[in-house]
Design a protein around this motif. Structure first.
Motif, PDB file in Angstrom:
ATOM      1  N   ALA A  67     -40.930-111.395  -5.896  1.00  0.00           N
ATOM      2  CA  ALA A  67     -40.629-110.611  -7.095  1.00  0.00           C
ATOM      3  C   ALA A  67     -39.122-110.472  -7.313  1.00  0.00           C
ATOM      4  CB  ALA A  67     -41.275-109.231  -6.984  1.00  0.00           C
ATOM      5  N   ARG A  68     -38.358-110.396  -6.246  1.00  0.00           N
ATOM      6  CA  ARG A  68     -36.893-110.291  -6.378  1.00  0.00           C
ATOM      7  C   ARG A  68     -36.246-111.644  -6.656  1.00  0.00           C
ATOM      8  NH1 ARG A  68     -37.039-106.366  -1.702  1.00  0.00           N
ATOM      9  NH2 ARG A  68     -36.914-108.223  -0.420  1.00  0.00           N
ATOM     10  N   GLY A  69     -37.010-112.711  -6.540  1.00  0.00           N
ATOM     11  CA  GLY A  69     -36.472-114.039  -6.807  1.00  0.00           C
ATOM     12  C   GLY A  69     -35.782-114.672  -5.611  1.00  0.00           C
ATOM     13  N   GLU A  70     -36.028-114.160  -4.424  1.00  0.00           N
ATOM     14  CA  GLU A  70     -35.397-114.699  -3.222  1.00  0.00           C
ATOM     15  C   GLU A  70     -36.028-116.015  -2.780  1.00  0.00           C
ATOM     16  OE1 GLU A  70     -35.520-111.713  -0.196  1.00  0.00           O
ATOM     17  OE2 GLU A  70     -34.358-110.273  -1.369  1.00  0.00           O
ATOM     18  N   ILE A  71     -37.278-116.246  -3.153  1.00  0.00           N
ATOM     19  CA  ILE A  71     -37.971-117.491  -2.793  1.00  0.00           C
ATOM     20  C   ILE A  71     -38.632-118.068  -4.033  1.00  0.00           C
ATOM     21  CG2 ILE A  71     -38.368-116.891  -0.369  1.00  0.00           C
ATOM     22  CD1 ILE A  71     -41.188-116.013  -1.106  1.00  0.00           C
ATOM     23  N   THR A  72     -38.834-119.367  -4.007  1.00  0.00           N
ATOM     24  CA  THR A  72     -39.473-120.026  -5.142  1.00  0.00           C
ATOM     25  C   THR A  72     -40.987-119.859  -5.067  1.00  0.00           C
ATOM     26  OG1 THR A  72     -39.722-122.125  -3.996  1.00  0.00           O
ATOM     27  CG2 THR A  72     -37.631-121.769  -5.170  1.00  0.00           C
ATOM     28  N   GLU A  73     -41.646-120.243  -6.159  1.00  0.00           N
ATOM     29  CA  GLU A  73     -43.107-120.131  -6.204  1.00  0.00           C
ATOM     30  C   GLU A  73     -43.757-121.053  -5.172  1.00  0.00           C
ATOM     31  OE1 GLU A  73     -46.850-120.613  -9.320  1.00  0.00           O
ATOM     32  OE2 GLU A  73     -44.786-120.775 -10.063  1.00  0.00           O
ATOM     33  N   GLU A  74     -43.185-122.224  -4.976  1.00  0.00           N
ATOM     34  CA  GLU A  74     -43.725-123.163  -3.991  1.00  0.00           C
ATOM     35  C   GLU A  74     -43.615-122.589  -2.571  1.00  0.00           C
ATOM     36  OE1 GLU A  74     -42.644-127.568  -2.220  1.00  0.00           O
ATOM     37  OE2 GLU A  74     -42.053-127.087  -4.289  1.00  0.00           O
ATOM     38  N   GLU A  75     -42.457-122.024  -2.252  1.00  0.00           N
ATOM     39  CA  GLU A  75     -42.281-121.398  -0.934  1.00  0.00           C
ATOM     40  C   GLU A  75     -43.240-120.218  -0.755  1.00  0.00           C
ATOM     41  OE1 GLU A  75     -37.548-122.047   0.034  1.00  0.00           O
ATOM     42  OE2 GLU A  75     -38.125-120.485  -1.401  1.00  0.00           O
ATOM     43  N   TYR A  76     -43.381-119.438  -1.837  1.00  0.00           N
ATOM     44  CA  TYR A  76     -44.266-118.284  -1.795  1.00  0.00           C
ATOM     45  C   TYR A  76     -45.701-118.705  -1.484  1.00  0.00           C
ATOM     46  CZ  TYR A  76     -47.147-114.453  -3.548  1.00  0.00           C
ATOM     47  OH  TYR A  76     -48.085-113.482  -3.678  1.00  0.00           O
ATOM     48  N   ARG A  77     -46.194-119.696  -2.221  1.00  0.00           N
ATOM     49  CA  ARG A  77     -47.581-120.147  -2.019  1.00  0.00           C
ATOM     50  C   ARG A  77     -47.788-120.720  -0.610  1.00  0.00           C
ATOM     51  NH1 ARG A  77     -50.563-120.577  -6.927  1.00  0.00           N
ATOM     52  NH2 ARG A  77     -49.223-120.268  -8.731  1.00  0.00           N
ATOM     53  N   LYS A  78     -46.815-121.485  -0.134  1.00  0.00           N
ATOM     54  CA  LYS A  78     -46.921-122.081   1.198  1.00  0.00           C
ATOM     55  C   LYS A  78     -46.944-120.992   2.283  1.00  0.00           C
ATOM     56  CE  LYS A  78     -44.492-125.755   1.934  1.00  0.00           C
ATOM     57  NZ  LYS A  78     -43.356-126.673   2.224  1.00  0.00           N
ATOM     58  N   MET A  79     -46.021-120.042   2.181  1.00  0.00           N
ATOM     59  CA  MET A  79     -45.961-118.971   3.180  1.00  0.00           C
ATOM     60  C   MET A  79     -47.202-118.082   3.125  1.00  0.00           C
ATOM     61  SD  MET A  79     -42.050-117.665   3.151  1.00  0.00           S
ATOM     62  CE  MET A  79     -40.731-118.798   2.797  1.00  0.00           C
ATOM     63  N   LYS A  80     -47.659-117.802   1.920  1.00  0.00           N
ATOM     64  CA  LYS A  80     -48.837-116.946   1.785  1.00  0.00           C
ATOM     65  C   LYS A  80     -50.074-117.638   2.347  1.00  0.00           C
ATOM     66  CE  LYS A  80     -51.307-113.994  -1.379  1.00  0.00           C
ATOM     67  NZ  LYS A  80     -51.375-113.420  -2.714  1.00  0.00           N
ATOM     68  N   SER A  81     -50.219-118.935   2.107  1.00  0.00           N
ATOM     69  CA  SER A  81     -51.381-119.648   2.656  1.00  0.00           C
ATOM     70  C   SER A  81     -51.327-119.681   4.181  1.00  0.00           C
ATOM     71  CB  SER A  81     -51.475-121.060   2.084  1.00  0.00           C
ATOM     72  OG  SER A  81     -50.411-121.856   2.548  1.00  0.00           O
ATOM     73  N   LEU A  82     -50.114-119.828   4.748  1.00  0.00           N
ATOM     74  CA  LEU A  82     -49.973-119.786   6.204  1.00  0.00           C
ATOM     75  C   LEU A  82     -50.362-118.417   6.766  1.00  0.00           C
ATOM     76  CD1 LEU A  82     -46.636-121.736   6.793  1.00  0.00           C
ATOM     77  CD2 LEU A  82     -48.923-122.400   7.514  1.00  0.00           C
ATOM     78  N   LEU A  83     -49.918-117.359   6.116  1.00  0.00           N
ATOM     79  CA  LEU A  83     -50.253-116.011   6.579  1.00  0.00           C
ATOM     80  C   LEU A  83     -51.755-115.745   6.488  1.00  0.00           C
ATOM     81  CD1 LEU A  83     -47.316-113.921   5.069  1.00  0.00           C
ATOM     82  CD2 LEU A  83     -47.766-114.378   7.481  1.00  0.00           C
ATOM     83  N   GLU A  84     -52.356-116.174   5.386  1.00  0.00           N
ATOM     84  CA  GLU A  84     -53.796-115.956   5.223  1.00  0.00           C
ATOM     85  C   GLU A  84     -54.594-116.813   6.200  1.00  0.00           C
ATOM     86  OE1 GLU A  84     -54.289-116.712   1.071  1.00  0.00           O
ATOM     87  OE2 GLU A  84     -53.830-114.637   0.527  1.00  0.00           O
ATOM     88  N   GLU A  85     -54.117-118.013   6.484  1.00  0.00           N
ATOM     89  CA  GLU A  85     -54.796-118.883   7.452  1.00  0.00           C
ATOM     90  C   GLU A  85     -54.755-118.260   8.841  1.00  0.00           C
ATOM     91  OE1 GLU A  85     -53.672-123.087   9.410  1.00  0.00           O
ATOM     92  OE2 GLU A  85     -53.816-123.083   7.221  1.00  0.00           O
TER      93      GLU A  85
END
Length: 89
Positions: A67-85
């Protein structure tokens, strides 16, 4: 010679007085308390609730960074999928 203050053998005088007849309850109660302690330790440290809260905190931090714009959408999706996995393991 039997002393009168020791009680009668029929009442468990050698096994702790009147409660000597219930000697078999002690191991059952001890085992029950052991199982209860194991259950409480499991619920406190290994139940899904404890570790899921840590993972959800990580996802919440990730959401804030996105939300603050520190990471891109691609990084966000990748990190979130790793955390959920890791959350499902």
């Amino acid at each position: 010679m039997m002393r009168w203050w020791y009680g009668f053998p029929a009442f468990g005088a050698g096994c702790g007085g009147w409660f000597g007849a219930l000697w078999w309850l002690k191991p059952i109660i001890s085992f029950g308390l052991f199982i209860l302690a194991v259950y409480i330790i499991y619920r406190l440290f290994f139940a899904k609730g404890v570790f899921l809260r840590h993972k959800s905190e990580a996802i919440q931090i990730l959401d804030e960074r996105f939300a603050r714009g520190e990471i891109t959408e691609e990084e966000y999706r990748k990190m979130k999928s790793l955390l959920e996995e890791n959350n499902h393991r």
